[in-house]
Design an enzyme around this catalytic site. Sequence first.
Site, PDB file in Angstrom:
ATOM      1  N   MET A 133       0.849  -1.200   0.000  1.00  0.00           N
ATOM      2  CA  MET A 133       0.000   0.000   0.000  1.00  0.00           C
ATOM      3  C   MET A 133       0.881   1.246   0.000  1.00  0.00           C
ATOM      4  O   MET A 133       0.424   2.342   0.335  1.00  0.00           O
ATOM      5  CB  MET A 133      -0.936  -0.016   1.204  1.00  0.00           C
ATOM      6  CG  MET A 133      -1.902  -1.209   1.148  1.00  0.00           C
ATOM      7  SD  MET A 133      -3.447  -0.928   1.995  1.00  0.00           S
ATOM      8  CE  MET A 133      -2.880  -0.652   3.658  1.00  0.00           C
ATOM      9  N   HIS A 174       8.921   1.130   3.351  1.00  0.00           N
ATOM     10  CA  HIS A 174       9.963   1.150   4.383  1.00  0.00           C
ATOM     11  C   HIS A 174      10.807  -0.106   4.251  1.00  0.00           C
ATOM     12  O   HIS A 174      10.567  -0.928   3.341  1.00  0.00           O
ATOM     13  CB  HIS A 174       9.334   1.280   5.774  1.00  0.00           C
ATOM     14  CG  HIS A 174       8.245   0.271   6.036  1.00  0.00           C
ATOM     15  ND1 HIS A 174       8.493  -1.069   6.160  1.00  0.00           N
ATOM     16  CD2 HIS A 174       6.898   0.412   6.146  1.00  0.00           C
ATOM     17  CE1 HIS A 174       7.377  -1.720   6.366  1.00  0.00           C
ATOM     18  NE2 HIS A 174       6.374  -0.850   6.353  1.00  0.00           N
ATOM     19  N   GLU A 175      11.728  -0.290   5.169  1.00  0.00           N
ATOM     20  CA  GLU A 175      12.647  -1.444   5.114  1.00  0.00           C
ATOM     21  C   GLU A 175      11.916  -2.782   5.008  1.00  0.00           C
ATOM     22  O   GLU A 175      12.423  -3.719   4.390  1.00  0.00           O
ATOM     23  CB  GLU A 175      13.522  -1.473   6.377  1.00  0.00           C
ATOM     24  CG  GLU A 175      14.499  -0.314   6.489  1.00  0.00           C
ATOM     25  CD  GLU A 175      15.594  -0.376   5.438  1.00  0.00           C
ATOM     26  OE1 GLU A 175      15.971  -1.495   5.066  1.00  0.00           O
ATOM     27  OE2 GLU A 175      16.042   0.693   4.972  1.00  0.00           O
ATOM     28  N   HIS A 235       9.096  -3.430   3.412  1.00  0.00           N
ATOM     29  CA  HIS A 235       8.740  -3.665   2.003  1.00  0.00           C
ATOM     30  C   HIS A 235       9.993  -3.988   1.182  1.00  0.00           C
ATOM     31  O   HIS A 235       9.965  -4.849   0.300  1.00  0.00           O
ATOM     32  CB  HIS A 235       8.088  -2.421   1.394  1.00  0.00           C
ATOM     33  CG  HIS A 235       6.814  -2.000   2.059  1.00  0.00           C
ATOM     34  ND1 HIS A 235       6.707  -0.850   2.803  1.00  0.00           N
ATOM     35  CD2 HIS A 235       5.603  -2.588   2.093  1.00  0.00           C
ATOM     36  CE1 HIS A 235       5.473  -0.741   3.262  1.00  0.00           C
ATOM     37  NE2 HIS A 235       4.776  -1.773   2.848  1.00  0.00           N
ATOM     38  N   GLN A 239     -10.523  -2.467   1.697  1.00  0.00           N
ATOM     39  CA  GLN A 239     -10.134  -3.203   2.899  1.00  0.00           C
ATOM     40  C   GLN A 239     -10.150  -2.352   4.162  1.00  0.00           C
ATOM     41  O   GLN A 239      -9.757  -2.809   5.231  1.00  0.00           O
ATOM     42  CB  GLN A 239      -8.768  -3.866   2.702  1.00  0.00           C
ATOM     43  CG  GLN A 239      -7.580  -2.912   2.640  1.00  0.00           C
ATOM     44  CD  GLN A 239      -6.299  -3.649   2.274  1.00  0.00           C
ATOM     45  OE1 GLN A 239      -6.119  -4.062   1.133  1.00  0.00           O
ATOM     46  NE2 GLN A 239      -5.397  -3.810   3.229  1.00  0.00           N
ATOM     47  N   GLY A 245       4.583 -10.140   3.802  1.00  0.00           N
ATOM     48  CA  GLY A 245       5.350 -10.048   5.039  1.00  0.00           C
ATOM     49  C   GLY A 245       4.685 -10.834   6.158  1.00  0.00           C
ATOM     50  O   GLY A 245       3.450 -10.900   6.253  1.00  0.00           O
ATOM     51  N   GLN A 304      -3.124 -12.333   7.432  1.00  0.00           N
ATOM     52  CA  GLN A 304      -3.287 -12.024   6.004  1.00  0.00           C
ATOM     53  C   GLN A 304      -2.554 -13.055   5.137  1.00  0.00           C
ATOM     54  O   GLN A 304      -3.102 -13.553   4.147  1.00  0.00           O
ATOM     55  CB  GLN A 304      -2.749 -10.616   5.724  1.00  0.00           C
ATOM     56  CG  GLN A 304      -2.634 -10.286   4.253  1.00  0.00           C
ATOM     57  CD  GLN A 304      -2.248  -8.843   4.015  1.00  0.00           C
ATOM     58  OE1 GLN A 304      -3.098  -7.971   4.103  1.00  0.00           O
ATOM     59  NE2 GLN A 304      -0.999  -8.565   3.707  1.00  0.00           N
ATOM     60  N   SER A 343       6.320  -0.625  10.109  1.00  0.00           N
ATOM     61  CA  SER A 343       4.970  -0.464   9.565  1.00  0.00           C
ATOM     62  C   SER A 343       4.844   0.958   9.051  1.00  0.00           C
ATOM     63  O   SER A 343       5.408   1.891   9.637  1.00  0.00           O
ATOM     64  CB  SER A 343       3.944  -0.694  10.680  1.00  0.00           C
ATOM     65  OG  SER A 343       2.682  -0.188  10.294  1.00  0.00           O
TER      66      SER A 343
END
Length: 279
Positions: free
Chosen positions: A30, A34-35, A37, A62, A148, A154, A186
């Site tokens: 989305m 950050h690290e 991803h 969502q 992740g 999920q 996050s």
Amino acid sequence: MKIFREPKKLQKWAAARRLAGKKVALVPTMGYLHEGHLSLIAAAKKKGADEIVVSVFVNPVQFGPNEDYATYPRDEKADLAKCRAAGATAVFFPTPANMYLDGHSVYVNEETLSAGLCGARRPGHFRGVCTVVAKLFNLAHPTFAVFGQKDYQQAQVIKRMVRDLNFDLEIVVAPIVREPTGLARSSRNTYLSAEEKERALAISRALGEIDAQTFTDAKGRRVTTGAIAKKLEKAGLKVDYVACVDATTLAPRRAIGKGTCVLVAAYDGRTRLIDNRVF
Ligand code: PAF
């Protein structure tokens, strides 16, 4: 690096790459990368992907009506630069209007693994996730897709969707990436004040201190979900849930032990944080 905004264009390109025998990886995000991803992109690289498609889409379907869809952080320019630097070969930036055409009326609903935990607290959340991820699979034709572990439920729900709907791809789950303090990375960490960030550390501490052999804490006491919840409340967090489940079926398990996953969701001020640990 290719930039796609039109679903059809991505679909045509990705189908041609697969036909040419290339390994295509999809990294759904989305944005506000950050690290965590970037570690998903690195995992795709390590697995030998010829093409790495990163999708950046804040999926309205969502989010619940009282959630942070409108304020969810977005930074397209920075995301593009990060994707390029990390070695993505294509980025997909669709708009809500071209992902959900007027009158969109087909949704994907996983009915078992989605029922508890975040699914119970966020009605419709996993229906939105499954729907958009199914669409992304149809658009990017991935050989494999990387998710992740931070979003543990999920990842399990998506694996089940792939199994039950016969999607022809592999799901790779990459480990949680943490800040040096232990806080799970996050995009929502940007909402936290310095004081809230400090408070948030109670979550990774409580999970991290569990001895994986004896399932006891630093003081040698057997850890229970109740004890973790107490610690978090004591630190000033508002616990949404602390749960111990079977790591595969997500069925509730009485005691933290081998083959279980302990999941935490807690409010730090107005920010909802999640974390987990698999034993
Ligand atoms: O984990 C996320 O960021 C999202 O839920 C996903 C998988 C990109 C679907 O919108």
